[in-house]
Design a protein around this motif. Structure first.
Motif, short mmCIF file in Angstrom:
data_model
loop_
_atom_site.label_atom_id
_atom_site.label_comp_id
_atom_site.label_asym_id
_atom_site.label_seq_id
_atom_site.Cartn_x
_atom_site.Cartn_y
_atom_site.Cartn_z
N VAL A 261 38.50 179.34 11.68
CA VAL A 261 37.96 178.63 12.86
C VAL A 261 39.02 177.68 13.41
N LEU A 262 39.69 176.95 12.52
CA LEU A 262 40.72 176.00 12.96
C LEU A 262 41.91 176.72 13.60
N ALA A 263 42.08 177.99 13.24
CA ALA A 263 43.18 178.78 13.82
C ALA A 263 42.75 179.44 15.14
N GLY A 264 41.53 179.13 15.60
CA GLY A 264 41.08 179.66 16.89
C GLY A 264 40.25 180.93 16.77
N GLY A 265 39.94 181.38 15.53
CA GLY A 265 39.10 182.59 15.36
C GLY A 265 37.79 182.20 14.69
N GLY A 266 37.36 183.06 13.74
CA GLY A 266 36.15 182.76 12.97
C GLY A 266 34.88 183.30 13.60
N PRO A 267 33.80 183.36 12.83
CA PRO A 267 32.53 183.90 13.32
C PRO A 267 31.95 183.07 14.47
N SER A 268 31.29 183.74 15.42
CA SER A 268 30.87 183.04 16.64
C SER A 268 29.85 181.93 16.35
N ASP A 269 28.94 182.12 15.36
CA ASP A 269 27.94 181.06 15.13
C ASP A 269 28.60 179.80 14.56
N VAL A 270 29.60 179.99 13.68
CA VAL A 270 30.28 178.82 13.10
C VAL A 270 31.06 178.09 14.20
N VAL A 271 31.73 178.87 15.06
CA VAL A 271 32.50 178.24 16.15
C VAL A 271 31.56 177.50 17.09
N GLU A 272 30.46 178.16 17.47
CA GLU A 272 29.54 177.55 18.44
C GLU A 272 28.95 176.24 17.90
N LEU A 273 28.53 176.26 16.62
CA LEU A 273 27.91 175.04 16.07
C LEU A 273 28.96 173.94 15.86
N THR A 274 30.16 174.33 15.44
CA THR A 274 31.22 173.32 15.24
C THR A 274 31.53 172.63 16.57
N VAL A 275 31.68 173.42 17.63
CA VAL A 275 32.04 172.84 18.93
C VAL A 275 30.89 171.98 19.46
N ARG A 276 29.65 172.47 19.29
CA ARG A 276 28.49 171.71 19.77
C ARG A 276 28.38 170.36 19.05
N LEU A 277 28.52 170.40 17.71
CA LEU A 277 28.42 169.15 16.95
C LEU A 277 29.58 168.21 17.29
N ALA A 278 30.76 168.77 17.51
CA ALA A 278 31.92 167.93 17.89
C ALA A 278 31.64 167.22 19.21
N ARG A 279 31.08 167.95 20.17
CA ARG A 279 30.78 167.33 21.48
C ARG A 279 29.74 166.22 21.31
N GLU A 280 28.73 166.49 20.47
CA GLU A 280 27.68 165.47 20.23
C GLU A 280 28.30 164.22 19.59
N MET A 281 29.21 164.43 18.63
CA MET A 281 29.82 163.28 17.94
C MET A 281 30.67 162.47 18.90
N LEU A 282 31.44 163.14 19.75
CA LEU A 282 32.31 162.43 20.68
C LEU A 282 31.48 161.66 21.70
N GLU A 283 30.35 162.25 22.11
CA GLU A 283 29.47 161.57 23.06
C GLU A 283 28.81 160.36 22.38
N ALA A 284 28.29 160.56 21.16
CA ALA A 284 27.61 159.46 20.47
C ALA A 284 28.58 158.31 20.20
#
Ligand code: URA
Length: 434
Positions: A261-284
């Motif tokens: 995932v950190l290399a820009g690949g990885g399964p779509s559900d892991v990528v989607e949840l990682t990006v979503r949680l990252a956006r939530e953390m940055l907003e919070a």
């Protein structure tokens, strides 16, 4: 003021409210050894059966925070953000998420735990990286966070000691599954950890603590309210744990998937949840000028933060990961669409293969686990491998196969009852409207 443990137990047994002074006293006396384990067990059972109101839960949480130290990150020049997951199968999200959020501009001080039972623990996963150390002093934590922007390590014994003692007791007295006790246990540690903002990932489904959406929502609302009361900006997502997350379940297998995932690949559900949680953390955390998480995965800055974080804790990010000695494929018995793949069955199978522990003192096998070759909704052909089991001893396969039987189903379409990846989002504002 002195109280009597029996009077406190009978108050809750008789469905009456505990006062702030009673709660402060019982938590303090239990931590110091003045209330016996059998008395605390009786009180925990009375709470499990009769509940606590919001004021009681807030007091219980504060008393557990006060039983130990409260960390302070005010010396840092950027906002702090953390995430807590209630735990699931294949949930390796902390691994890519912490360095990703650091690369986007927040500091991430994350105290994590080890796995017990079928859910994996973040520290067990990271310990599969040769040299990586989970135990750090407070000064070392500060050094890692300044070097890498993120630190993931074990909570020291000074943090919420009342919870440590009580959680061990609940584990052996059938009193884990109480929403007030789970919420106060999680939030006392997160508030004591000193983060300025917190995103909660409350898992729902067979592989999670909370099996249905109503219970998960109640737990999420209780924790969001506790965070808000303590001045920690807190948001919760309810997310799917009726099937495993990603395609890797097991310690080193999940590290390898996180690096993908950190290399820009990885399964779509892991990528989607990682990006979503990252956006939530940055907003919070209200990070000024935060970088977009998708961009940080693409441009390599999240990977750079991962390498610094692992290296600062003694790990070698380039070292080969442990591999199990034996593998076995489970093949599709017929052609069609994988309708469901039960998270609990896969989690228990991985545990039986050696990825998890039965007792706290047990060692885990770093290479053991399961690689999933198909997820619900994928088309499969008869004879095609559905998953590969990994274990150090071939004798472990039989018991893993037994629990997988009935854990997946091939039909014509994916089960329409499967949860969407993100089921709901709960903020402090939602609570005020209730
Ligand atoms: N995790 C915790 O830290 N505490 C609980 O009570 C349950 C899960």
């Amino acid at each position: 003021m002195g109280f009597d443990a029996i009077e406190i137990i009978t108050t809750k047994r008789d469905r009456r409210e505990l006062s702030t002074a009673q709660i402060d006293w019982v938590i303090d006396a239990y931590t110091r050894g003045g209330v016996a384990d059998e008395q605390m067990s009786a009180l925990a059972m009375a709470i499990l059966l009769n509940g606590m109101n919001r004021r009681e839960i807030a007091d219980w949480t504060l008393a557990m925070i006060r039983s130990g130290e409260r960390m302070d990150w005010s010396a840092l020049d950027r906002p702090t953000a953390d995430k807590h997951s209630t735990g699931g199968v294949g949930d390796k999200i902390t691994l890519p998420l912490a360095p990703l959020v650091a690369a986007c501009g927040a500091y991430v001080p994350q105290l994590s735990g080890r796995g017990l039972g079928h859910t994996g623990g973040t520290l067990d996963k990271l310990e599969s990286i040769p040299g990586w150390r989970a135990s750090l002093s407070n000064d070392e934590m500060l050094h890692v966070i300044r070097t890498a922007g993120a630190v993931v390590c074990a909570a020291g014994s000074g943090l919420a000691p009342a919870d440590k003692k009580l959680y061990a007791l609940r584990d052996v007295t059938g009193t884990v599954e109480s929403i007030p006790l789970i919420a106060s246990s999680i939030m006392s540690k997160k508030i004591a950890e000193g983060t300025g903002s917190l995103v909660l990932d409350v898992k729902v489904g067979s592989g999670a603590f909370m099996k249905n959406v109503d219970d998960a929502r109640e737990l999420a609302e209780t924790m969001v309210a506790l965070g808000g009361d303590a001045g920690v900006r807190t948001v919760a997502l309810l997310t799917a744990m009726d099937r495993p997350l990603g395609r890797a379940v097991g310690n080193a297998l999940e590290v390898a998937e996180s690096v993908e995932v950190l290399a820009g690949g990885g399964p779509s559900d892991v990528v989607e949840l990682t990006v979503r949680l990252a956006r939530e953390m940055l907003e919070a955390a209200a990070v000024p000028g935060a970088k977009d998480p998708e961009q940080a995965l693409k441009d390599g800055s999240a990977m750079d933060a991962w390498r610094r974080m692992i290296g600062a804790q003694g790990g070698d990010p380039d070292a080969p990961l442990p591999v199990a000695a034996e593998t076995m494929d489970v093949v599709a018995p017929s052609s069609g669409v994988l309708r469901r793949l039960d998270a609990l069955s896969v989690g228990v199978a991985a545990w039986r293969l050696g990825a998890g522990r039965e007792r706290k003192e047990d060692a885990v096998s770093f290479g053991a686990g399961i690689t999933l070759h198909a997820k619900p909704g994928d088309t499969v052909r008869a004879g095609q491998p559905l998953m590969t089991l990994h274990a150090d001893e071939p004798g472990r396969f039989e018991r893993a196969l037994a629990v997988l039987e009935g854990g997946y189903e091939i039909g014509e379409v994916a089960d329409p009852a499967l949860f969407p990846l993100v089921i709901d989002r709960i903020t402090e504002g939602d609570l005020a409207r209730d």
